[in-house]
Design a protein around this motif. Structure first.
Motif, PDB file in Angstrom:
ATOM      1  N   HIS A 246     -12.540  50.256 -18.202  1.00 17.67           N
ATOM      2  CA  HIS A 246     -12.783  49.118 -19.255  1.00 17.67           C
ATOM      3  C   HIS A 246     -12.522  47.968 -18.503  1.00 17.67           C
ATOM      4  CE1 HIS A 246     -11.051  46.254 -22.512  1.00 17.67           C
ATOM      5  NE2 HIS A 246     -12.160  46.829 -22.968  1.00 17.67           N
TER       6      HIS A 246
ATOM      7  N   PHE B 168     -23.702  52.617 -25.705  1.00 18.57           N
ATOM      8  CA  PHE B 168     -23.643  51.724 -24.472  1.00 18.57           C
ATOM      9  C   PHE B 168     -25.235  51.397 -24.156  1.00 18.57           C
ATOM     10  CE2 PHE B 168     -19.442  52.206 -22.252  1.00 18.57           C
ATOM     11  CZ  PHE B 168     -18.896  53.317 -23.134  1.00 18.57           C
ATOM     12  N   GLY B 169     -25.268  50.279 -23.336  1.00 16.39           N
ATOM     13  CA  GLY B 169     -26.718  50.034 -22.935  1.00 16.39           C
ATOM     14  C   GLY B 169     -26.960  50.715 -21.661  1.00 16.39           C
ATOM     15  N   LYS B 170     -28.052  50.702 -20.977  1.00 16.62           N
ATOM     16  CA  LYS B 170     -28.644  51.236 -19.732  1.00 16.62           C
ATOM     17  C   LYS B 170     -27.720  50.853 -18.702  1.00 16.62           C
ATOM     18  CE  LYS B 170     -32.971  52.663 -21.514  1.00 16.62           C
ATOM     19  NZ  LYS B 170     -34.418  52.705 -21.366  1.00 16.62           N
TER      20      LYS B 170
ATOM     21  N   LEU C 298     -12.799  43.183 -23.545  1.00 18.46           N
ATOM     22  CA  LEU C 298     -13.376  43.456 -24.914  1.00 18.46           C
ATOM     23  C   LEU C 298     -13.341  41.731 -25.735  1.00 18.46           C
ATOM     24  CD1 LEU C 298     -12.118  46.052 -27.543  1.00 18.46           C
ATOM     25  CD2 LEU C 298     -11.977  43.535 -27.957  1.00 18.46           C
TER      26      LEU C 298
ATOM     27  N   PHE D 218     -21.888  48.093 -17.711  1.00 22.54           N
ATOM     28  CA  PHE D 218     -22.390  48.501 -19.107  1.00 22.54           C
ATOM     29  C   PHE D 218     -21.663  47.606 -20.111  1.00 22.54           C
ATOM     30  CE2 PHE D 218     -24.635  52.323 -17.909  1.00 22.54           C
ATOM     31  CZ  PHE D 218     -24.087  52.642 -16.486  1.00 22.54           C
TER      32      PHE D 218
ATOM     33  N   LEU E  26     -18.585  53.839 -29.719  1.00 18.06           N
ATOM     34  CA  LEU E  26     -19.227  52.999 -28.999  1.00 18.06           C
ATOM     35  C   LEU E  26     -20.520  53.344 -28.399  1.00 18.06           C
ATOM     36  CD1 LEU E  26     -16.343  52.190 -26.298  1.00 18.06           C
ATOM     37  CD2 LEU E  26     -17.443  50.705 -28.319  1.00 18.06           C
TER      38      LEU E  26
ATOM     39  N   GLN F  50     -17.804  45.429 -25.604  1.00 15.54           N
ATOM     40  CA  GLN F  50     -16.939  45.798 -24.471  1.00 15.54           C
ATOM     41  C   GLN F  50     -17.692  45.767 -23.181  1.00 15.54           C
ATOM     42  OE1 GLN F  50     -14.082  48.959 -25.188  1.00 15.54           O
ATOM     43  NE2 GLN F  50     -14.670  48.720 -27.569  1.00 15.54           N
TER      44      GLN F  50
ATOM     45  N   GLN G 100     -18.761  50.965 -13.714  1.00 13.31           N
ATOM     46  CA  GLN G 100     -19.035  52.373 -13.050  1.00 13.31           C
ATOM     47  C   GLN G 100     -19.071  52.231 -11.687  1.00 13.31           C
ATOM     48  OE1 GLN G 100     -21.657  54.959 -14.559  1.00 13.31           O
ATOM     49  NE2 GLN G 100     -20.444  56.903 -14.684  1.00 13.31           N
TER      50      GLN G 100
ATOM     51  N   GLY H  34     -20.515  57.520  -8.708  1.00 13.62           N
ATOM     52  CA  GLY H  34     -19.883  58.679  -8.711  1.00 13.62           C
ATOM     53  C   GLY H  34     -18.405  58.840  -9.613  1.00 13.62           C
ATOM     54  N   ARG H  35     -18.154  57.866 -10.320  1.00 14.59           N
ATOM     55  CA  ARG H  35     -16.983  57.753 -10.750  1.00 14.59           C
ATOM     56  C   ARG H  35     -17.017  57.530 -12.506  1.00 14.59           C
ATOM     57  NH1 ARG H  35     -13.025  56.284  -6.730  1.00 14.59           N
ATOM     58  NH2 ARG H  35     -11.496  56.820  -8.267  1.00 14.59           N
ATOM     59  N   GLY H  36     -15.873  57.644 -13.182  1.00 15.07           N
ATOM     60  CA  GLY H  36     -15.859  57.388 -14.560  1.00 15.07           C
ATOM     61  C   GLY H  36     -16.018  55.772 -14.790  1.00 15.07           C
ATOM     62  N   LEU H  37     -16.205  55.580 -16.164  1.00 15.17           N
ATOM     63  CA  LEU H  37     -16.154  54.085 -16.431  1.00 15.17           C
ATOM     64  C   LEU H  37     -14.719  53.482 -16.573  1.00 15.17           C
ATOM     65  CD1 LEU H  37     -18.908  55.515 -17.806  1.00 15.17           C
ATOM     66  CD2 LEU H  37     -19.080  53.413 -18.906  1.00 15.17           C
TER      67      LEU H  37
ATOM     68  N   TYR I 227     -17.922  47.361 -19.396  1.00 13.31           N
ATOM     69  CA  TYR I 227     -17.521  48.687 -18.511  1.00 13.31           C
ATOM     70  C   TYR I 227     -18.027  48.476 -17.209  1.00 13.31           C
ATOM     71  CZ  TYR I 227     -15.047  50.813 -22.587  1.00 13.31           C
ATOM     72  OH  TYR I 227     -14.348  51.272 -23.867  1.00 13.31           O
TER      73      TYR I 227
ATOM     74  N   GLN J 121     -29.662  53.543 -28.110  1.00 21.36           N
ATOM     75  CA  GLN J 121     -28.889  52.519 -27.427  1.00 21.36           C
ATOM     76  C   GLN J 121     -28.889  51.353 -27.911  1.00 21.36           C
ATOM     77  OE1 GLN J 121     -30.400  53.960 -23.248  1.00 21.36           O
ATOM     78  NE2 GLN J 121     -28.263  54.064 -22.888  1.00 21.36           N
TER      79      GLN J 121
END
Lengths: 112, 112
Positions: B45, B102-104, B48, B88, B100, B33, B37, B40-43, B35, B2
């Motif tokens: 955007h 990603f960080g934590k 940027l 993120f 990409l 970028q 979240q 329980g869902r997707g990321l 993002y 990461q």
């Protein structure tokens, strides 16, 4: 415009079993990504496809994970056999030639 | 691995306050970028910023980039309860072919 579709949304399996996830990207998106997101962490790229060719699979555990995108559209990710540490959310994303990635809702996998 | 490291790990604020989140990274990048979240869902955007840009705005979002310090910040002004989510930062490293890292993530809670 329809988003990235993934199925199933949830899956519970026993360790050493096999599992497959399906992803249908946004129409016209040539690039498709599979990510693994372990609880409390950011997504980690497993594999990146450009059309039906693999661009990057450097972080895919190839002894148990496989992925394909035969016709350059939808894709499947398989784990065989599953381990406890594979419990995670598996995210699919796609894009065209832009930087923005569009994510699906993910599949939450629990390995018991 | 990461690349992005967000700070703080968790942030709790009152509705109407501003939220500032920071991200540091290690290598040279094409863009950075942010993002969001929801649980329980997707990321999704958010914004940027390219390596040759220093600041960008989008609605209530303001992002800055300091390539000399390898850091970025995301400011959400006049926060709302609906902004409660994980955030993120993700970096596209130079020559990474749109991959990409990603960080934590940062968990933001906005209290009504």
């Amino acid at each position: 415009e329809a988003g990235v579709a993934q199925s199933p949304r949830y899956k519970i399996i026993e360790k050493r079993q096999s599992v497959a996830f399906w992803c249908n990207p946004i129409s016209g998106h040539a690039t498709l990504y599979w990510y693994q997101q372990i609880l409390g962490q950011g997504p980690k790229l497993l594999i990146q496809f450009q059309n039906n060719g693999v661009v990057d699979d450097s972080q895919l555990p190839k002894d148990r994970f496989s992925a394909e995108r035969l016709k350059g559209v939808d894709s499947t990710l398989k784990i065989q056999p599953a381990k406890l540490e594979d419990s995670a959310v598996y995210l699919c994303a796609s894009n065209v030639h832009t930087d923005t990635q569009y994510f699906g809702p993910g599949t939450r996998l629990t390995v018991l | 691995s990461q690349q992005g490291e967000e700070d703080p790990q968790a942030l709790s604020i009152q509705e109407g306050e501003n939220a500032t989140m920071n991200c540091s990274y290690k290598t040279s990048i094409n863009n950075l970028q942010w993002y969001r979240q929801n649980s329980g869902r997707g990321l999704v955007h958010l914004i940027l910023i390219r390596s040759n840009e220093r600041e960008k705005h989008s609605g209530r979002l303001r992002v800055t980039l300091d390539t000399s310090k390898k850091s970025s910040s995301l400011l959400i002004t006049a926060s709302r309860a609906a902004d409660t989510a994980s955030y993120f930062c993700a970096t596209e490293e130079t020559g990474a072919n749109s991959k990409l890292t990603f960080g934590k993530g940062i968990t933001l809670s906005v209290r009504p």
